[in-house]
Design an enzyme around this catalytic site. Structure first.
Site, PDB file in Angstrom:
ATOM      1  N   SER A  41       0.685  -1.336   0.155  1.00 28.82           N
ATOM      2  CA  SER A  41      -0.107   0.076  -0.189  1.00 28.82           C
ATOM      3  C   SER A  41       0.852   1.091  -0.050  1.00 28.82           C
ATOM      4  CB  SER A  41      -1.010  -0.020   1.228  1.00 28.82           C
ATOM      5  OG  SER A  41      -1.881  -1.063   0.977  1.00 28.82           O
ATOM      6  N   SER A  85     -17.515   4.631  -1.806  1.00 25.13           N
ATOM      7  CA  SER A  85     -17.829   4.027  -2.919  1.00 25.13           C
ATOM      8  C   SER A  85     -18.581   5.162  -4.211  1.00 25.13           C
ATOM      9  CB  SER A  85     -18.916   2.988  -2.959  1.00 25.13           C
ATOM     10  OG  SER A  85     -18.329   1.924  -1.970  1.00 25.13           O
ATOM     11  N   ILE A 128      -7.431   7.937   5.007  1.00 23.85           N
ATOM     12  CA  ILE A 128      -6.446   8.154   3.922  1.00 23.85           C
ATOM     13  C   ILE A 128      -5.081   7.843   4.418  1.00 23.85           C
ATOM     14  CG2 ILE A 128      -5.219  10.148   2.678  1.00 23.85           C
ATOM     15  CD1 ILE A 128      -8.530   9.650   2.556  1.00 23.85           C
ATOM     16  N   GLY A 182      -4.497 -24.963  11.574  1.00 31.52           N
ATOM     17  CA  GLY A 182      -5.340 -25.106  12.802  1.00 31.52           C
ATOM     18  C   GLY A 182      -4.844 -23.906  13.641  1.00 31.52           C
ATOM     19  N   GLU A 233      -9.998   0.753  -3.128  1.00 34.91           N
ATOM     20  CA  GLU A 233      -9.562   0.971  -4.285  1.00 34.91           C
ATOM     21  C   GLU A 233     -10.954   0.206  -5.267  1.00 34.91           C
ATOM     22  OE1 GLU A 233      -7.532   2.892  -5.280  1.00 34.91           O
ATOM     23  OE2 GLU A 233      -6.152   2.793  -3.899  1.00 34.91           O
ATOM     24  N   THR A 269     -14.728  -1.412  -3.835  1.00 36.42           N
ATOM     25  CA  THR A 269     -15.180  -2.692  -3.183  1.00 36.42           C
ATOM     26  C   THR A 269     -15.316  -3.732  -4.427  1.00 36.42           C
ATOM     27  OG1 THR A 269     -17.472  -2.237  -3.289  1.00 36.42           O
ATOM     28  CG2 THR A 269     -16.429  -1.305  -1.426  1.00 36.42           C
TER      29      THR A 269
HETATM   30  P1  FAD Z   1     -19.436   2.177   1.472  1.00 37.38           P
HETATM   31  O1  FAD Z   1     -19.205   3.194   0.231  1.00 37.38           O
HETATM   32  O2  FAD Z   1     -20.132   2.988   2.421  1.00 37.38           O
HETATM   33  O3  FAD Z   1     -19.759   0.778   1.236  1.00 37.38           O
HETATM   34  C1  FAD Z   1     -20.469  -0.116   2.001  1.00 37.38           C
HETATM   35  C2  FAD Z   1     -21.016  -1.198   1.412  1.00 37.38           C
HETATM   36  O4  FAD Z   1     -21.897  -0.935   0.476  1.00 37.38           O
HETATM   37  C3  FAD Z   1     -19.840  -2.107   0.569  1.00 37.38           C
HETATM   38  O5  FAD Z   1     -20.167  -3.439   0.564  1.00 37.38           O
HETATM   39  C4  FAD Z   1     -20.032  -1.637  -0.800  1.00 37.38           C
HETATM   40  O6  FAD Z   1     -19.851  -2.507  -1.740  1.00 37.38           O
HETATM   41  C5  FAD Z   1     -21.518  -1.378  -0.789  1.00 37.38           C
HETATM   42  N1  FAD Z   1     -22.130  -0.711  -2.162  1.00 37.38           N
HETATM   43  C6  FAD Z   1     -21.721   0.640  -2.268  1.00 37.38           C
HETATM   44  N2  FAD Z   1     -22.393   1.163  -3.358  1.00 37.38           N
HETATM   45  C7  FAD Z   1     -23.314   0.253  -3.676  1.00 37.38           C
HETATM   46  C8  FAD Z   1     -24.031  -0.164  -4.608  1.00 37.38           C
HETATM   47  N3  FAD Z   1     -24.203   0.911  -5.677  1.00 37.38           N
HETATM   48  N4  FAD Z   1     -24.641  -1.065  -4.906  1.00 37.38           N
HETATM   49  C9  FAD Z   1     -24.455  -2.135  -4.040  1.00 37.38           C
HETATM   50  N5  FAD Z   1     -23.784  -2.192  -3.096  1.00 37.38           N
HETATM   51  C10 FAD Z   1     -23.013  -0.844  -2.865  1.00 37.38           C
HETATM   52  N6  FAD Z   1      -9.483   6.135   0.367  1.00 37.38           N
HETATM   53  C11 FAD Z   1      -8.778   7.286  -0.066  1.00 37.38           C
HETATM   54  O7  FAD Z   1      -9.324   8.158  -0.870  1.00 37.38           O
HETATM   55  N7  FAD Z   1      -7.353   7.352   0.022  1.00 37.38           N
HETATM   56  C12 FAD Z   1      -6.592   6.502   0.567  1.00 37.38           C
HETATM   57  O8  FAD Z   1      -5.445   6.327   0.761  1.00 37.38           O
HETATM   58  C13 FAD Z   1      -7.357   5.410   1.201  1.00 37.38           C
HETATM   59  N8  FAD Z   1      -6.752   4.236   1.889  1.00 37.38           N
HETATM   60  C14 FAD Z   1      -7.498   3.539   2.660  1.00 37.38           C
HETATM   61  C15 FAD Z   1      -6.934   2.402   3.643  1.00 37.38           C
HETATM   62  C16 FAD Z   1      -7.730   1.511   4.323  1.00 37.38           C
HETATM   63  C17 FAD Z   1      -6.996   0.541   5.041  1.00 37.38           C
HETATM   64  C18 FAD Z   1      -9.051   1.510   4.100  1.00 37.38           C
HETATM   65  C19 FAD Z   1     -10.218   0.555   4.769  1.00 37.38           C
HETATM   66  C20 FAD Z   1      -9.735   2.380   3.201  1.00 37.38           C
HETATM   67  C21 FAD Z   1      -8.975   3.353   2.499  1.00 37.38           C
HETATM   68  N9  FAD Z   1      -9.509   4.323   1.739  1.00 37.38           N
HETATM   69  C22 FAD Z   1      -8.699   5.163   1.230  1.00 37.38           C
HETATM   70  C23 FAD Z   1     -11.154   4.441   1.630  1.00 37.38           C
HETATM   71  C24 FAD Z   1     -11.627   3.413   0.540  1.00 37.38           C
HETATM   72  O9  FAD Z   1     -11.331   3.587  -0.729  1.00 37.38           O
HETATM   73  C25 FAD Z   1     -13.106   3.225   0.756  1.00 37.38           C
HETATM   74  O10 FAD Z   1     -13.310   2.555   2.061  1.00 37.38           O
HETATM   75  C26 FAD Z   1     -13.930   2.642  -0.227  1.00 37.38           C
HETATM   76  O11 FAD Z   1     -14.064   3.267  -1.288  1.00 37.38           O
HETATM   77  C27 FAD Z   1     -15.374   2.078   0.284  1.00 37.38           C
HETATM   78  O12 FAD Z   1     -15.997   3.176   0.767  1.00 37.38           O
HETATM   79  P2  FAD Z   1     -16.510   3.084   2.322  1.00 37.38           P
HETATM   80  O13 FAD Z   1     -15.638   2.338   3.237  1.00 37.38           O
HETATM   81  O14 FAD Z   1     -17.281   4.501   2.637  1.00 37.38           O
HETATM   82  O15 FAD Z   1     -17.833   1.942   2.048  1.00 37.38           O
END
Ligand code: FAD
Length: 396
Positions: free
Chosen positions: A103, A150, A175, A351, A375, A377
């Site tokens: 990462s 997302s 971030i 195990g 990047e 889901t």
């Molecule tokens: P949500 O968007 O709230 O999604 C929740 C659930 O809903 C998921 O299962 C999703 O698939 C589902 N869902 C969403 N839309 C739909 C749809 N239309 N139909 C059906 N299901 C749907 N972001 C950055 O900008 N910069 C970074 O450097 C960065 N680093 C990260 C590092 C880590 C360790 C983590 C965990 C995340 C990081 N992220 C970063 C953020 C990451 O990109 C987001 O967590 C990701 O885009 C998902 O957004 P969310 O967590 O808000 O989930």
């Protein structure tokens, strides 16, 4: 030799399909070099970093920079200008140690450096990229917000003109490296649409705090950003970036690295497991000699080989300059999904030992939970592929 002792074999999970024959000698040499760095410098400390939830990002960035791996697929400005496939193989070797280390390289090279390289001005490229390539300057990429992950198009962070300056306000969450970064690429909504800014993190009003209590990607710094009337000059704006396609292009770059990286994590789990089942005796003989074990091993090796083939194919498409976003989605969806399945299956074979930090498998499985989510889901990638095939967008 008694019948139940494993026979010597020259077949490995890596040569099972002879996929190395698809690589150039140069790629194999690079891979050997990065694997050596990973095994000697990173592997001995990774469990400790993961357990402590602390990783020496600056120190590692400088070392990885010296190896020429930061922004290595970019041209000029101190970057090596390598092929996409070579970059992918590097991601694979780093993620074989830990997804958090891959990462670091992805965020630096594919998100922050790529954003400046592709969408920035000549002055911005000259100012930031050589130091970032050397690992002396750390970059981060602020797109996700507390309420918009997302769907980044819903972002609330704003950029407002004030004379020749811009005033940024809002919050970013999750971030990577923000609290250790020198420069933050911030995406914000303005009257002109979504714009990107290269913001020095020393700018008054820029606050980043590390997020703690993570159960995944613990060997990676994850932070929240608060932007309180952050004033930046016009020359901090990435002049070519207009609209969401700019940040999405950066995500596509980082996703590509994950296609390869996930294979590295899965390979490490399977290799660990192969070593383990050869020596662990259950019911008086090695675990390797049971059909149930072999079925698991064979199925995992098949999926690993398919994932590697897919990664190499996408690498070639990218090197030929004709990869499409939905193809990257196929790779990210499949390879991360299969990698996490492999990691969990390997855990069963280890195990109780499998739940400890003595072995990498649950660490990889936990990390891959984040990789599955960031990047794009899995669901987002299914929607990208679904839209490409049906012509009907189903995001909302
Ligand atoms: P949500 O968007 O709230 O999604 C929740 C659930 O809903 C998921 O299962 C999703 O698939 C589902 N869902 C969403 N839309 C739909 C749809 N239309 N139909 C059906 N299901 C749907 N972001 C950055 O900008 N910069 C970074 O450097 C960065 N680093 C990260 C590092 C880590 C360790 C983590 C965990 C995340 C990081 N992220 C970063 C953020 C990451 O990109 C987001 O967590 C990701 O885009 C998902 O957004 P969310 O967590 O808000 O989930």
């Amino acid at each position: 030799m008694p019948a139940h002792q494993p026979l010597p074999t020259t077949t490995t999970i890596e040569n099972l399909l002879d996929l190395d024959s698809l690589l150039s000698a140069e790629d194999r040499d690079l891979r050997t070099m990065v694997r050596g760095f990973g095994e000697q410098r990173l592997r001995p400390q990774i469990a400790e970093w993961f357990e402590a939830g602390q990783v020496p990002v600056r120190e590692l960035a400088a070392e990885i920079g010296k190896l020429g791996l930061l922004g290595m697929h970019l041209q000029g400005y101190g970057c090596s200008g390598s092929t996409a496939t070579a970059y992918g193989l590097v991601c694979q070797e780093l993620e074989a140690v830990d997804s958090g280390l891959r990462s670091l390289v992805s965020v630096q090279g594919s998100l922050a450096m790529f954003a400046i390289h592709r969408w920035g001005s000549e002055e911005q490229r000259t100012r930031w990229l050589p130091g970032m390539a050397a690992g002396e300057l750390i970059g981060c990429f602020g797109l996700t917000e507390p309420d918009f992950g997302s769907n980044p198009g819903g972002m609330c962070t704003t950029a407002r003109r004030d004379g020749s300056d811009w005033i940024l306000n809002g919050s970013k969450m999750w971030i990577t490296n923000a609290s250790v970064a020198d420069v933050a690429i911030i995406w914000a909504r303005s009257k002109e649409g979504v714009l990107g800014f290269a913001v020095p993190t020393s700018t008054p009003g820029f606050h980043a705090t590390e997020m703690t209590r993570k159960l995944s990607l613990r060997a990676s710094v994850t932070s929240e950003i608060h932007l309180d009337d952050v004033r930046v000059p016009e020359d901090a704006r990435l002049p070519e970036a207009q609209g969401l396609k700019a940040p999405l292009s950066c995500l596509s770059e980082a996703r590509f690295g994950i296609v390869f990286g996930a294979v590295g994590a899965a390979r490490d789990c399977l290799q660990t497991t192969l070593d383990y089942v050869g020596t662990r005796a259950v019911f008086d003989r090695p675990l390797a000699g049971y059909q149930l074990t072999q079925a698991k091993i064979a199925d995992m090796a098949v999926e690993l080989g398919k994932a590697q083939l897919l990664a190499l194919h996408l690498g070639r498409l990218k090197d030929e300059g004709r990869i499409r976003p939905e193809q990257v989605s196929v790779g990210k969806l499949n390879n991360v999904r299969e990698a996490i399945k492999i990691a969990r299956q390997c855990r069963t074979l280890l195990g109780a030992n499998g739940i400890t930090l003595e072995y990498p498998v649950l660490r990889h499985a936990n990390n891959l939970e984040s990789v599955l989510t960031y990047e794009g889901t899995s669901e987002v990638h299914q929607l990208v592929i679904g839209e490409a095939l049906t012509g009907v967008g189903a995001f909302r």
